[in-house]
Design an enzyme around this catalytic site. Structure first.
Site, PDB file in Angstrom:
ATOM      1  N   ASP A 248       0.069  18.233  11.212  1.00  0.00           N
ATOM      2  CA  ASP A 248       0.388  17.758   9.859  1.00  0.00           C
ATOM      3  C   ASP A 248      -0.878  17.489   9.060  1.00  0.00           C
ATOM      4  O   ASP A 248      -0.983  16.488   8.350  1.00  0.00           O
ATOM      5  CB  ASP A 248       1.253  16.496   9.931  1.00  0.00           C
TER       6      ASP A 248
ATOM      7  N   LEU B   3       0.817  -1.218   0.000  1.00  0.00           N
ATOM      8  CA  LEU B   3       0.000   0.000   0.000  1.00  0.00           C
ATOM      9  C   LEU B   3       0.846   1.262   0.000  1.00  0.00           C
ATOM     10  O   LEU B   3       0.366   2.336  -0.353  1.00  0.00           O
ATOM     11  CB  LEU B   3      -0.934   0.009   1.210  1.00  0.00           C
TER      12      LEU B   3
ATOM     13  N   GLY C  72      10.325   1.979   6.200  1.00  0.00           N
ATOM     14  CA  GLY C  72       9.703   0.673   6.026  1.00  0.00           C
ATOM     15  C   GLY C  72       8.593   0.695   4.998  1.00  0.00           C
ATOM     16  O   GLY C  72       8.538   1.559   4.126  1.00  0.00           O
ATOM     17  N   LYS C  73       7.666  -0.278   5.111  1.00  0.00           N
ATOM     18  CA  LYS C  73       6.584  -0.456   4.154  1.00  0.00           C
ATOM     19  C   LYS C  73       5.244  -0.546   4.873  1.00  0.00           C
ATOM     20  O   LYS C  73       5.176  -0.751   6.080  1.00  0.00           O
ATOM     21  CB  LYS C  73       6.792  -1.741   3.345  1.00  0.00           C
ATOM     22  N   VAL C  74       4.193  -0.403   4.074  1.00  0.00           N
ATOM     23  CA  VAL C  74       2.836  -0.623   4.557  1.00  0.00           C
ATOM     24  C   VAL C  74       2.179  -1.646   3.637  1.00  0.00           C
ATOM     25  O   VAL C  74       2.201  -1.501   2.414  1.00  0.00           O
ATOM     26  CB  VAL C  74       2.012   0.679   4.584  1.00  0.00           C
TER      27      VAL C  74
END
Length: 527
Positions: free
Chosen positions: A218, A97, A103-105
């Site tokens: 944010d 995603l 890192g990753k999702v």
């Protein structure tokens, strides 16, 4: 110069741009209640006689028919009751995603224990990347703790948090509606009634954060997700600042320039009023197709935010123009929402006059956009640059030393809804009171969660002695946490099971990216 968008995808990995946060403490454990009904010696003796009678054809004071008996399979799961130990192997990788510097999702499916078969988003962070900078470590902790503490209909839910020797894992609810940014990219601009709906839900989320002393800092379209029904969910809490109550300010330079309040740029100290400036900038973006102040480069954008006059298109209604002027005031003290009423001041503005706030909070108001989804696993609302990649969680071969791992003690978390489901699943309450109650083993339910001191991830010195604060009642489950074992092993774990993309009965192409927004604000797909 084209604006570089932080393109991390779904629930982006933290981007620690001069962030600050505070360490926290508090450990939670499971305590087992005493047996519900141990039974007296007389009862046990009577039970022994009953067993003897049953061995001789069931003759005696009790005649037991099969309708009074409950059948269940004897297995390791049914015998060894209690919360499962969550680890990477509990999840099957489905899609990528998003990716970030840390890192990753992934989109994942849980394949064991509670919530088996359910779809989640799994955020994987590399410890070795985070511990290089003390602020990065502190903000990773802050994000995890805020997700644990804050429960609200318009804020993403944290379901699990766990770790291995070299990685941190956050399991979040999967929001299949994608980013609000993608809707803006497709539509170009929103009609005022559409913008009003999204801004109203966002204002309720910001108000809840402010009540807890948290500044979001944010707010932008990329950090606003939509669930499968089209309702808003705030994500990415890496830039949040905690313990900022009335009269307190902070000085960190952080955020996304186009949505950043002037007092942050000037480093003159800021409070929760910066979130209302960002809401105004977001509203302007929704209604015009771009933030209110943009330049060819970073310096020119900052100069415009600090000095230029606000230009409002003539097609905006009087209510929209007035709200934008009051939210985008450079003097933070006179900005709408800066007073003691906070979100209430913003929500009372005539622009929101048609909003029923109680129904909105209960998610009874129909969203203007409902994602067209083919299945629970549908990723059509996400960037195909990521979703078409093969999902691979690299082996955990970069384990930290035991001393370095100490900063991640207490990271593990299980959502209270999961604990309740485990508790209900293994209660085995008989529908009819049966003589078996006197001869069987007593049930041992899981007790309510209790505080205990000594963890580095808690919420202050008083956390170990004070009762957890009762959250404001919302139409959802209440807050609570559960501490489980922390894996500090340096051993490499096997990669997670992989499911190839574009497989299965539901295959849907991502919607086309119609580039209606200004060129310098369009999505940058370069990693």
């Amino acid at each position: 110069m084209r604006r570089r968008r932080r393109r991390d995808g779904f629930y982006p990995a933290p981007d620690f741009r001069d962030r600050e946060a505070e360490d926290m403490a508090g450990v939670f454990d499971i305590d087992l209640d005493q047996p519900e009904d141990a039974g007296s010696e007389d009862e046990l003796e009577e039970g022994g006689q009953l067993n003897e009678s049953m061995d001789h054809g069931g003759v005696g004071p009790y005649e037991l028919g099969m309708e009074h008996c409950e059948k269940f399979e004897i297995s390791e799961t049914s015998v060894n009751r209690g919360p499962e130990k969550i680890r990477p192997e509990c999840f099957e990788l489905l899609r990528v995603l998003g990716k970030g510097g840390y890192g990753k999702v992934f989109q994942v499916r849980k394949v064991t224990g509670a919530n088996t078969g359910k779809i989640f988003a799994m955020k994987v962070l590399k410890k070795a990347m985070i511990v290089r900078n003390a602020k990065d470590t502190a903000h990773t902790k802050a994000e995890r703790n805020i997700l644990e503490e804050v429960k609200h209909p318009f804020i993403v839910d944290l379901i699990y948090a766990f770790q291995t020797g070299g990685k941190l894992y956050l399991i979040l609810e999967y929001l299949s509606g994608g980013e609000l940014f993608m809707q803006l990219e497709r539509e170009g601009i929103f009609m005022e009634d559409t913008a009003c709906f999204y801004l109203a839900e966002i204002s309720m989320a910001l108000g809840h954060l402010h009540q807890k002393g948290i500044i979001y800092r944010d707010l932008k379209p990329e950090n606003i997700m939509l669930n499968h029904q089209g309702h808003v969910k705030l994500t990415d809490f890496g830039l949040c600042k905690e313990s900022i109550h009335d009269g307190t300010v902070t000085h960190t330079f952080c955020g996304t320039i186009e949505y950043m309040a002037p007092e942050i740029l000037m480093r003159s100290g800021h409070n929760r009023a910066v979130d209302w400036w960002s809401l105004g900038a977001l509203m302007y973006d929704m209604l015009t197709g771009a933030p209110p102040f943009t330049g060819e480069n970073r310096k020119k954008t900052i100069d415009k935010i600090l000095k230029c006059k606000l230009n409002l298109p003539p097609y905006l209604t009087q209510e929209a123009r007035d709200l934008l002027k009051k939210l985008l005031k450079r003097n933070a003290a006179s900005r709408l929402g800066a007073g003691p009423g906070d979100a209430g001041e913003v929500q009372a503005h005539p622009f929101f006059r048609h909003i029923n706030w109680e129904e909105l909070l209960a998610r009874k108001v129909e969203p203007p956009f409902k994602p067209l989804l083919q299945s629970e696993e549908d990723v059509s609302q996400f960037d195909s640059k990521f979703t078409r990649q093969t999902p691979v969680d690299s082996p955990d071969d970069s384990a930290l030393s035991e001393s370095a791992n100490q900063v991640f003690l207490g990271f593990t978390y299980v959502a209270p809804s999961v604990l309740e489901s485990v508790k209900e699943k293994f209660s085995f309450e008989p529908k009819i009171r049966s003589p078996r109650r006197f001869i069987g083993s007593p049930r041992t339910p899981v007790s309510p969660v209790k505080f205990s001191p000594g963890d580095f991830w808690g919420r202050g010195a008083s956390a170990s002695t004070a009762n957890p604060q009762t959250p404001v009642e919302y139409p959802m489950e209440t807050s609570g946490i559960e501490q489980m074992d922390v894996t500090m092993s340096g051993e490499a774990s096997a990669p997670l099971p992989i499911r190839q993309p574009n497989s299965g009965p539901y295959k849907k192409q991502a919607f086309p990216m119609i580039s209606k927004r200004p060129e310098h604000l369009r999505m940058n797909l370069e990693l």
